[in-house]
Design an enzyme around this catalytic site. Structure first.
Site, PDB file in Angstrom:
ATOM      1  N   LYS A  88     -22.764   8.154  -3.879  1.00  0.00           N
ATOM      2  CA  LYS A  88     -24.019   7.550  -3.432  1.00  0.00           C
ATOM      3  C   LYS A  88     -24.962   8.702  -3.120  1.00  0.00           C
ATOM      4  CE  LYS A  88     -26.421   5.178   0.244  1.00  0.00           C
ATOM      5  NZ  LYS A  88     -26.397   4.413   1.495  1.00  0.00           N
ATOM      6  N   GLY A 149     -31.414   1.329   8.732  1.00  0.00           N
ATOM      7  CA  GLY A 149     -31.180   1.001  10.136  1.00  0.00           C
ATOM      8  C   GLY A 149     -32.296   0.215  10.794  1.00  0.00           C
ATOM      9  N   ALA A 175     -30.019  -0.644   2.297  1.00  0.00           N
ATOM     10  CA  ALA A 175     -30.826  -0.295   3.477  1.00  0.00           C
ATOM     11  C   ALA A 175     -31.835  -1.376   3.851  1.00  0.00           C
ATOM     12  CB  ALA A 175     -31.568   1.021   3.292  1.00  0.00           C
ATOM     13  N   GLY A 176     -31.938  -1.599   5.136  1.00  0.00           N
ATOM     14  CA  GLY A 176     -32.969  -2.471   5.680  1.00  0.00           C
ATOM     15  C   GLY A 176     -32.518  -3.872   6.026  1.00  0.00           C
ATOM     16  N   ALA A 197     -24.670  -1.456   6.189  1.00  0.00           N
ATOM     17  CA  ALA A 197     -23.957  -0.709   7.224  1.00  0.00           C
ATOM     18  C   ALA A 197     -24.374  -1.231   8.598  1.00  0.00           C
ATOM     19  CB  ALA A 197     -24.214   0.787   7.097  1.00  0.00           C
TER      20      ALA A 197
END
Lengths: 247, 66
Positions: A88, A149, A175-176, A197
């Site tokens: 990644k 995040g 992300a987001g 995550a």
């Protein structure tokens, strides 16, 4: 195919404990999780043995790299450490937004593709950059819905759809994502998978949120395949007027 | 000789291979990667590469991260 069948990649960052992370991995039913590479004294023990025990595959990242040179070196270290070609690729532009530096990202992607890596770049929601990355030989593109995040969801759904249309490689929303409806939307827009995550690991109950995300990804994928109705400005009755009683 | 291992300097006497150094630092081998002066040293070469005075060594492993 390197993507999990259920369309959910779990990022391992942000968990309070290894035990909480393990429960989230199990509840997510994923087969692919990200890991970072850090100095042994700072990394803490036990992560890799736990992931090995669960039988999930590792997707190493180049988190924290600001230049193509650093990212390439980190990727080479990751290949050596984890015996995988998967990477990644993250090359960030500044620490306030953690958004990708497109110029450095493309440069690193070209080097790593030439070196035999299966490159999964974390990119912005720019359809042109996504196409350039795909043209460079990346195995997928992973646009950010919004900053890492932030939990702001998908700030430009139209761009995500444009990316889906623009590239022949899998699109992973990375992300987001803040909650399950964001994950469902990503799949409804045509993404092949989502990478989550913080929304899982920093929730009050990571295992429960992992399960919610898993269901959301499935729902969104099914809805995409089923074909949604077009949006209309005015109503369209679903009940016929024929045969209505007169009073 | 003076080595810089993960940012910490260390004085050592005698020869020391990458393999010897790694074994001192971490028990596991899987999930560990080593670079000397910015160049990755493949695991298969750890036993053959001796460290020299002034070398900068990075020993990395898996950490939680998205």
């Amino acid at each position: 195919m390197f993507l999990p069948e259920n369309g959910l990649i779990l990022g391992t960052g942000g968990a309070n404990s290894l035990a909480a992370l393990e429960e989230a991995v199990v509840a997510s039913e994923t087969t692919l999780v990200t890991v970072a590479l850090r100095r042994v004294d700072a990394a803490g023990p036990g992560l890799l043995p736990m992931l090995d025990r669960l039988g999930v595959r590792v997707l190493p990242n180049t988190a924290g790299c600001y230049t193509s040179g650093d990212a390439v070196k980190t990727a080479q270290m990751a290949r050596e450490a984890f015996e995988t070609e998967l990477i990644k690729l993250e090359v960030i532009g500044d620490e306030r937004t953690l958004l990708p530096d497109g110029v450095e990202l493309l440069k690193a992607a070209e080097i790593l593709v030439a070196d035999g890596f299966t490159v999964l770049p974390y990119t912005s929601d720019d359809p042109i950059l996504a196409r350039r990355l795909a043209d460079a030989g990346c195995a997928a593109v992973m646009p950010a819905g919004s900053p890492i995040g932030s939990g702001l969801g998908i700030s430009n759904p139209h761009h995500i759809e444009l990316i889906v249309q623009s590239v022949d490689v899998p699109v992973v929303l990375d992300a987001g994502i803040g909650t399950s409806s964001d994950a469902a939307l990503a799949m409804e827009l045509g993404c092949d998978a989502v990478l989550i995550a913080s929304a899982i690991t920093r929730s009050d109950d990571p295992a429960a949120m992992a399960a919610a995300m898993r269901h959301a990804v499935t729902a969104g994928r099914l809805a995409r395949a089923a074909g949604r109705i077009p949006r209309r400005f005015h109503a369209l009755a679903s009940t016929q007027d024929d045969g209505i009683a007169e009073w | 000789m003076k080595l810089t291992i993960n940012g910490q300097t260390q004085d050592r006497s005698g020869t020391c291979s990458v393999a010897t150094l790694v074994a001192e630092i971490i028990a596991a081998q899987r999930g560990v990667a080593v670079a000397v002066n910015g160049t990755v040293v493949p695991r298969s070469a750890w036993g053959q590469v001796d460290l020299a005075d002034g070398d900068r060594i990075e020993v990395l492993t898996a950490a939680q991260g998205g």
